[in-house]
Design an enzyme around this catalytic site. Structure first.
Site, PDB file in Angstrom:
ATOM      1  CB  CYS A 157       0.408 -73.583  98.790  1.00  0.00           C
ATOM      2  SG  CYS A 157      -0.421 -74.815  97.807  1.00  0.00           S
ATOM      3  CD  GLU A 158       5.783 -70.118 101.253  1.00  0.00           C
ATOM      4  OE1 GLU A 158       5.499 -70.971 102.099  1.00  0.00           O
ATOM      5  OE2 GLU A 158       6.509 -69.132 101.469  1.00  0.00           O
ATOM      6  CB  SER A 179      29.077 -69.465 102.774  1.00  0.00           C
ATOM      7  OG  SER A 179      29.135 -70.607 101.965  1.00  0.00           O
ATOM      8  CD  GLU A 182      35.925 -77.495 108.062  1.00  0.00           C
ATOM      9  OE1 GLU A 182      36.508 -78.184 108.890  1.00  0.00           O
ATOM     10  OE2 GLU A 182      35.260 -76.490 108.371  1.00  0.00           O
ATOM     11  N   PRO A 183      36.337 -76.673 102.165  1.00  0.00           N
ATOM     12  CG  PRO A 183      37.256 -77.202 100.091  1.00  0.00           C
ATOM     13  CD  PRO A 183      37.542 -77.246 101.559  1.00  0.00           C
ATOM     14  N   GLY A 184      33.026 -76.550 100.785  1.00  0.00           N
ATOM     15  CA  GLY A 184      31.838 -77.333 100.462  1.00  0.00           C
ATOM     16  C   GLY A 184      31.337 -76.927  99.088  1.00  0.00           C
ATOM     17  NE  ARG A 185      28.641 -71.120  98.332  1.00  0.00           N
ATOM     18  CZ  ARG A 185      27.404 -70.915  98.765  1.00  0.00           C
ATOM     19  NH1 ARG A 185      26.386 -71.102  97.961  1.00  0.00           N
ATOM     20  NH2 ARG A 185      27.162 -70.512 100.003  1.00  0.00           N
ATOM     21  CE1 TYR A 228      20.796 -68.598 103.311  1.00  0.00           C
ATOM     22  CE2 TYR A 228      20.935 -69.967 101.354  1.00  0.00           C
ATOM     23  CZ  TYR A 228      20.957 -69.837 102.726  1.00  0.00           C
ATOM     24  OH  TYR A 228      21.147 -70.939 103.504  1.00  0.00           O
ATOM     25  NE  ARG A 230      22.557 -71.395  98.106  1.00  0.00           N
ATOM     26  CZ  ARG A 230      22.965 -70.380  97.392  1.00  0.00           C
ATOM     27  NH1 ARG A 230      22.608 -70.279  96.123  1.00  0.00           N
ATOM     28  NH2 ARG A 230      23.729 -69.457  97.897  1.00  0.00           N
TER      29      ARG A 230
HETATM   30  N1  LLP Z   1      33.156 -75.195 107.428  1.00  0.00           N
HETATM   31  C1  LLP Z   1      32.213 -74.752 108.279  1.00  0.00           C
HETATM   32  C2  LLP Z   1      32.468 -74.787 109.697  1.00  0.00           C
HETATM   33  C3  LLP Z   1      31.004 -74.246 107.776  1.00  0.00           C
HETATM   34  O1  LLP Z   1      30.093 -73.800 108.625  1.00  0.00           O
HETATM   35  C4  LLP Z   1      30.777 -74.236 106.385  1.00  0.00           C
HETATM   36  C5  LLP Z   1      29.513 -73.746 105.832  1.00  0.00           C
HETATM   37  C6  LLP Z   1      31.774 -74.737 105.536  1.00  0.00           C
HETATM   38  C7  LLP Z   1      32.967 -75.197 106.097  1.00  0.00           C
HETATM   39  C8  LLP Z   1      31.630 -74.791 104.040  1.00  0.00           C
HETATM   40  O2  LLP Z   1      31.452 -73.540 103.480  1.00  0.00           O
HETATM   41  P1  LLP Z   1      31.384 -73.381 101.879  1.00  0.00           P
HETATM   42  O3  LLP Z   1      32.733 -73.720 101.325  1.00  0.00           O
HETATM   43  O4  LLP Z   1      30.343 -74.314 101.390  1.00  0.00           O
HETATM   44  O5  LLP Z   1      31.022 -71.952 101.671  1.00  0.00           O
HETATM   45  N2  LLP Z   1      23.225 -72.675 103.030  1.00  0.00           N
HETATM   46  C9  LLP Z   1      24.057 -71.562 102.655  1.00  0.00           C
HETATM   47  C10 LLP Z   1      25.501 -71.796 103.003  1.00  0.00           C
HETATM   48  C11 LLP Z   1      25.723 -72.114 104.477  1.00  0.00           C
HETATM   49  C12 LLP Z   1      27.143 -72.404 104.791  1.00  0.00           C
HETATM   50  C13 LLP Z   1      27.250 -72.946 106.174  1.00  0.00           C
HETATM   51  N3  LLP Z   1      28.568 -73.330 106.565  1.00  0.00           N
HETATM   52  C14 LLP Z   1      23.897 -71.292 101.164  1.00  0.00           C
HETATM   53  O6  LLP Z   1      23.190 -72.039 100.500  1.00  0.00           O
HETATM   54  O7  LLP Z   1      24.439 -70.347 100.633  1.00  0.00           O
END
Ligand code: LLP
Length: 435
Positions: free
Chosen positions: A363-364, A221, A292-295, A336, A332
């Site tokens: 509290c930290e 990611s 499969e984008p999220g971020r 990270y 985050r």
């Molecule tokens: N597909 C799968 C199977 C995944 O495990 C993930 C993210 C995505 C798609 C989407 O990835 P993206 O496009 O969002 O990078 N909590 C961490 C990020 C963890 C990502 C986990 N998997 C952060 O805040 O940086």
């Protein structure tokens, strides 16, 4: 990449506007507006901390992804999910990826077409698998040998379901580079190099209940290097050719700028890198390529607004600016070491000459939101402070630490605004507690 944005800027300059949600504008008095709403008015109505999403921007980014990849884009809902978001993804015609029964339930609750749902997870429970099967989700992504057995035991003979297997390609992507791990040290998927992926493939070919139709991989990611994705394609192509399936999902992972100086990678560049390398690797044009984008879909579309509660100047050491949220609404930075920018909502064009550390109310000592932040010297208690680019993995990773309730979330569009997640109250917290 836009070269002007990749240069390291003077940190005392006003907040770079390209980091704010697209619909933001600044009034003559220097106050922040978003799609016709004054941000301080939204705060008056909903309080702080407040997540504000630019709904138009999410939609235009979704449309852009669709223009490049067709409808074969699955939004990774772990980045941010609520009913309004699931509905939006449906309306924009994308697929959606869920990674738990909880995410699946939210998505199903809005009548999302099950055939456009992809179900992930390295340890799906029997209950989660049963829910996915009974709902008729489009693809279940098998992650382990145990899961092959578990799934087969749940499917009646004569009613096979379509599955993918998750492959661990041994490409490990870092923000600016990739490495070949040479081994498959991951809790996810079947290792390509260890031979497990091939064993899983052969095992599934014999299955009467599981119909293998594709492969899935995800290399990390917040990736800025398109070479990492190219490498992923190169590594997967021979295995894909040997698998005799039609579908290949390269996962998510595209990076976005959080702070001044980080590059913007356009969806068009990501798509071109993937498509060119797919072609170069000899993957037939009939193959169904998915991402499969999220971020990258939601991250840039939101900001979090807090109120400054205390300012503690420790002479010669540091100035701590405490806000009314913290690691419970954005873990985050703690998890990270992620960087964020910060600015005052009512003085957007003000120079930010004062070096501060923005901390939360938990509290930290590690409860830090912005370690090396800049604010205008006039910043004072009661001012509204915002951190942009909090649309992904902020609310979705929020917690109740110190019994602090989760913030409210507002969607703003060209016609108005609406509360999509109300603020969590003490009664919500107490309702779980049976005494
Ligand atoms: N597909 C799968 C199977 C995944 O495990 C993930 C993210 C995505 C798609 C989407 O990835 P993206 O496009 O969002 O990078 N909590 C961490 C990020 C963890 C990502 C986990 N998997 C952060 O805040 O940086």
């Amino acid at each position: 990449m836009d070269e002007t944005q990749s240069q390291v800027a003077d940190p005392t300059e006003p907040i770079p506007l390209h980091l704010l949600p697209q619909g933001c504008g600044v009034g003559r008095d220097g106050a922040l507006w978003i799609r016709g709403q004054r941000v301080s008015d939204l705060v008056k109505e909903f309080g702080t901390p407040l997540f504000i999403y630019d709904e138009e921007q999410i939609r235009s980014r979704a449309k852009e992804l669709k223009a490049h990849f067709g409808s074969d884009v699955a939004y990774a809902s772990k980045a941010f999910l609520c009913k309004a978001m699931a509905r939006l993804v449906d309306e924009e015609g994308l697929h959606i990826d869920v990674a738990s029964g909880g995410e699946l339930s939210v998505v199903l609750s809005v009548g999302f077409p099950p055939e456009r749902i992809v179900m992930h997870g390295n340890n799906k429970s029997v209950a989660e698998l049963e829910l996915a099967i009974s709902a008729g989700v489009g693809r279940i992504v098998i992650d382990s040998f145990d899961e092959i057995e578990r799934l087969e035991s749940l499917i009646p003979r004569g009613h096979p379901i379509e599955v993918w297997i998750r492959v661990t390609p041994g490409v490990e992507a870092h923000t600016h580079e990739f490495i070949m791990t040479g081994q498959d040290d991951s809790k996810f998927g079947f290792g390509l190099l260890s031979g497990d992926a091939k064993i899983a493939l052969d095992r599934l070919k014999l299955s009467e209940r599981l119909n293998l139709v594709g492969l899935h991989a995800h290399i990390g990611s917040q990736i800025f290097s398109l070479d990492s994705f190219v490498k992923e394609v190169e590594v997967l192509a021979p295995f894909f050719a040997s698998a005799g399936v039609e579908e290949l999902n390269f996962g998510g992972g595209l990076g976005i700028p959080y702070v001044s100086g980080e590059p913007v990678i356009e969806f068009s560049d990501w798509a071109a890198a993937l498509k060119d390398s797919v072609k170069a690797a000899g993957i037939p044009s009939s193959a169904r390529i998915m991402v499969e984008p999220g971020r990258s879909l939601v991250g840039p579309t939101a900001m979090t607004v807090y109120e400054i509660g205390t300012i503690k100047e420790i002479q010669g050491i540091r100035t701590y600016v405490s806000v009314d949220g913290g690691m419970s609404d954005n873990p985050r930075p703690v998890l990270y070491g992620s960087g964020y920018e910060t600015f005052l909502v009512d003085s957007v064009f003000a120079r930010r000459e004062r070096r501060v550390t923005v901390v939360g109310k938990h509290c930290e000592s590690g409860d830090i939101l912005v370690k090396e932040g800049q604010l205008p010297s006039a910043a004072k208690v009661g001012d509204l402070l915002a951190t942009p680019v909090t649309g992904a993995y902020g609310y979705s990773m929020a917690s109740n630490y110190n019994k602090v309730g989760r913030p409210a979330v507002v969607f703003v569009n060209n016609r108005g605004y609406r509360l999509v997640l109300r603020r969590e109250t003490v009664s919500d917290l107490l309702s779980l507690d049976l005494g």
